[in-house]
Write an enzyme that holds these catalytic residues in place. Structure first.
Site, PDB file in Angstrom:
ATOM      1  N   ARG A   1      77.633  19.343-132.614  1.00 28.79           N
ATOM      2  CA  ARG A   1      77.161  18.073-133.197  1.00 28.79           C
ATOM      3  C   ARG A   1      77.885  17.726-134.486  1.00 28.79           C
ATOM      4  O   ARG A   1      78.130  16.547-134.758  1.00 28.79           O
ATOM      5  CB  ARG A   1      75.654  18.141-133.429  1.00 28.79           C
ATOM      6  CG  ARG A   1      74.911  18.077-132.115  1.00 28.79           C
ATOM      7  CD  ARG A   1      73.436  18.225-132.319  1.00 28.79           C
ATOM      8  NE  ARG A   1      72.730  17.978-131.077  1.00 28.79           N
ATOM      9  CZ  ARG A   1      71.545  18.491-130.791  1.00 28.79           C
ATOM     10  NH1 ARG A   1      70.938  19.272-131.652  1.00 28.79           N
ATOM     11  NH2 ARG A   1      70.967  18.212-129.652  1.00 28.79           N
TER      12      ARG A   1
ATOM     13  N   LYS B   1      60.916  20.414-114.895  1.00 30.10           N
ATOM     14  CA  LYS B   1      59.791  19.617-114.370  1.00 30.10           C
ATOM     15  C   LYS B   1      60.186  18.247-113.836  1.00 30.10           C
ATOM     16  O   LYS B   1      61.100  17.612-114.357  1.00 30.10           O
ATOM     17  CB  LYS B   1      58.771  19.391-115.484  1.00 30.10           C
ATOM     18  CG  LYS B   1      58.079  20.647-115.899  1.00 30.10           C
ATOM     19  CD  LYS B   1      57.198  20.354-117.086  1.00 30.10           C
ATOM     20  CE  LYS B   1      56.401  21.579-117.467  1.00 30.10           C
ATOM     21  NZ  LYS B   1      55.675  21.358-118.712  1.00 30.10           N
TER      22      LYS B   1
ATOM     23  N   GLY C   1      70.869  18.611-123.426  1.00 32.18           N
ATOM     24  CA  GLY C   1      71.162  19.899-124.043  1.00 32.18           C
ATOM     25  C   GLY C   1      71.494  21.018-123.073  1.00 32.18           C
ATOM     26  O   GLY C   1      72.508  21.704-123.225  1.00 32.18           O
TER      27      GLY C   1
ATOM     28  N   GLY D   1      67.505  12.940-124.500  1.00 30.59           N
ATOM     29  CA  GLY D   1      66.572  11.837-124.274  1.00 30.59           C
ATOM     30  C   GLY D   1      67.250  10.482-124.393  1.00 30.59           C
ATOM     31  O   GLY D   1      66.985   9.574-123.609  1.00 30.59           O
TER      32      GLY D   1
HETATM   33  P1  AMP Z   1      64.383  20.628-118.978  1.00 23.91           P
HETATM   34  O1  AMP Z   1      64.075  20.889-120.429  1.00 23.91           O
HETATM   35  O2  AMP Z   1      63.249  20.045-118.208  1.00 23.91           O
HETATM   36  O3  AMP Z   1      65.688  19.900-118.773  1.00 23.91           O
HETATM   37  O4  AMP Z   1      64.564  22.060-118.327  1.00 23.91           O
HETATM   38  C1  AMP Z   1      65.532  22.980-118.716  1.00 23.91           C
HETATM   39  C2  AMP Z   1      64.979  24.331-118.449  1.00 23.91           C
HETATM   40  O5  AMP Z   1      64.633  24.431-117.075  1.00 23.91           O
HETATM   41  C3  AMP Z   1      65.959  25.457-118.714  1.00 23.91           C
HETATM   42  O6  AMP Z   1      65.526  26.183-119.823  1.00 23.91           O
HETATM   43  C4  AMP Z   1      65.887  26.303-117.434  1.00 23.91           C
HETATM   44  O7  AMP Z   1      65.751  27.678-117.697  1.00 23.91           O
HETATM   45  C5  AMP Z   1      64.623  25.787-116.766  1.00 23.91           C
HETATM   46  N1  AMP Z   1      64.619  26.010-115.325  1.00 23.91           N
HETATM   47  C6  AMP Z   1      65.544  25.665-114.433  1.00 23.91           C
HETATM   48  N2  AMP Z   1      65.214  26.115-113.203  1.00 23.91           N
HETATM   49  C7  AMP Z   1      64.050  26.771-113.326  1.00 23.91           C
HETATM   50  C8  AMP Z   1      63.216  27.463-112.401  1.00 23.91           C
HETATM   51  N3  AMP Z   1      63.527  27.581-111.131  1.00 23.91           N
HETATM   52  N4  AMP Z   1      62.087  28.039-112.893  1.00 23.91           N
HETATM   53  C9  AMP Z   1      61.780  27.934-114.197  1.00 23.91           C
HETATM   54  N5  AMP Z   1      62.526  27.276-115.107  1.00 23.91           N
HETATM   55  C10 AMP Z   1      63.649  26.697-114.682  1.00 23.91           C
END
Ligand code: AMP
Length: 417
Positions: free
Chosen positions: A35, A218, A374, A397
């Site tokens: 950054r 999620k 990120g 975001g």
């Molecule tokens: P997000 O902040 O929603 O973009 O999610 C990123 C995070 O999702 C990362 O820290 C990954 O470790 C996690 N992630 C990806 N796949 C999985 C999974 N199958 N189970 C749990 N966490 C996950």
């Protein structure tokens, strides 16, 4: 709109909002300086023109209180080194008028973390939204936010916003401050210009096929962008933790995989919508299941919809990786946000790596590829391929909101919209 490249900063004081929210280790040392490097072209241009520089940023989430662990003083020396100029530090961003007034051309002042003041974010503190007095408290805080922005504006002749990462926030330093400069005295920085152009490339200049890859943990946090992309893409890969919400929604067993029970209907709606719109929705069919959420867990490859009890899917399986790569390789426009597995654990990076490799291949064949958010940026850095994709965005975001078609307050404030 004023343009940074045409502007001559000679003899002017410029206040620049940057995103220096860099990760620090326990000793306050910077672990990733992406950054800071991103803002250098703007900062150097101002100094080279003979302008004086006032740099402002947030760091972390101090929630309106002074927190030495999130002090920007910790990075002043690193900024000076990268900038090739001494950096003075103003330990109170709202009481820096004298230091700013004393600045001479070529000098640099770094302000303390803006978010030590609740006025920066403009959200009332210590009161719940459900409290009857909330609206009044909000009104009062918005008035204080204006005063805070006015104080920051008073330090300088020119305002530059180069903080794409916070451009989706209507904060004092990202948007409100722009009201105190006339149209000729405010502009986007080089990084912001590049980011806005990259989004524009994706939205208005789509070469087909267009493949979007949405991963992460999620569905709920990505639903806005998934729905929006549905109108634009040819292939939509949904991966990472969301895989299991979709598998469960379709009657599968997902063991103890991450799964949003209240989003099962939403997952079915997305499947139906993709079908109706003729979008090729690519979901994981097999996965690397683990018996523990750790790098050293035992693993087995199982169908994503038939995970044994006590096991959880932490990465995409080999069949899935191939399907993802196939949908990416032939694409001419590619957007990637969110990993395909728990890439922080070295043993669960294969899915994300397969995506990265396919993107690199497609890019070499002429595709425009944008990687943002990120975690996907951390992935391309981890795999050493950041320079083999078309554009790596500094925004998470902000990038998603821009691609959703929302007007970013940080950009709108400069344009005077
Ligand atoms: P997000 O902040 O929603 O973009 O999610 C990123 C995070 O999702 C990362 O820290 C990954 O470790 C996690 N992630 C990806 N796949 C999985 C999974 N199958 N189970 C749990 N966490 C996950």
């Amino acid at each position: 709109m004023q343009n940074i490249d045409n502007f001559n900063f000679a003899g002017k004081k410029a206040i620049v909002r940057v995103d220096f929210n860099v990760p620090l280790d326990e000793n306050g040392k910077i672990t990733d300086d992406t950054r800071i490097r991103g803002a250098l072209p703007t900062l150097k241009k101002i100094l080279a023109d003979g302008g004086a520089l006032i740099i402002m940023s947030h760091m972390g989430k101090p929630k309106g209180k002074v927190n030495p662990k999130m002090s920007l003083g910790q990075i002043a020396d690193a900024v000076a080194e990268k900038l090739g100029a001494p950096v003075q530090f103003a330990p109170d961003c709202a009481k820096a008028a004298d230091a700013a007034a004393a600045l001479k051309p070529g000098e640099v002042l770094l302000l303390e973390n803006l978010r030590f003041y609740p006025e920066e974010e403009g959200k009332p503190v210590g009161i719940e939204k459900t409290d009857p007095a909330y609206d009044e408290a909000k009104k009062e805080m918005k008035a204080r936010q204006k005063e805070f922005a006015k104080t920051l504006a008073s330090y300088a002749d020119v305002y530059v916003n180069d903080a794409f990462g916070t451009a989706h926030r209507k904060h004092a330093s990202t948007a409100v401050i722009a009201d105190y400069f006339d149209a000729d005295s405010k502009m986007l920085g080089y990084l912001m210009e590049k980011e806005v152009k990259a989004v524009d490339n994706i939205l208005s200049n789509i070469k087909r096929p267009f493949t979007a890859i949405m991963g992460g943990s999620k569905v709920s946090t990505k639903i806005g962008i998934i729905e929006n992309l549905m109108d634009k893409v040819d292939n939509l890969i949904l991966c990472g933790g969301m895989t299991y919400t979709f598998a469960k929604a379709q009657g599968g067993n997902v063991g103890k995989s991450i799964c949003e029970e209240d989003k099962l209907q939403l997952a079915l709606d997305i499947i139906a919508k993709a079908k109706a719109k003729g979008v090729n929705l690519v979901l994981g069919t097999d996965c690397v299941a683990a018996d523990d959420f750790s790098n050293d867990a035992h693993t087995q490859i199982v169908p994503a919809n038939n995970i044994p009890d006590g096991w959880e899917g932490l990465d995409a399986g080999p069949e899935t990786r191939k399907a993802f790569a196939d949908a990416i390789r032939g694409a001419k426009t590619i957007l990637w946000n969110g990993p395909a597995g728990v890439f922080e654990f070295d043993n669960f990076t294969a899915g994300s790596r397969a995506i990265a490799d396919a993107i690199v291949e497609a890019t070499a064949n002429g595709a425009f590829s944008l990687v943002g958010g990120g975690d996907s940026v951390a992935c391309v850095n981890k795999f050493g391929v950041a320079d083999k994709v078309s554009y790596v965005s500094t925004g998470g975001g902000a990038l998603l909101e821009a691609i959703e078609g929302k007007v970013l307050p940080g950009v709108a404030a400069i344009k005077g919209e």
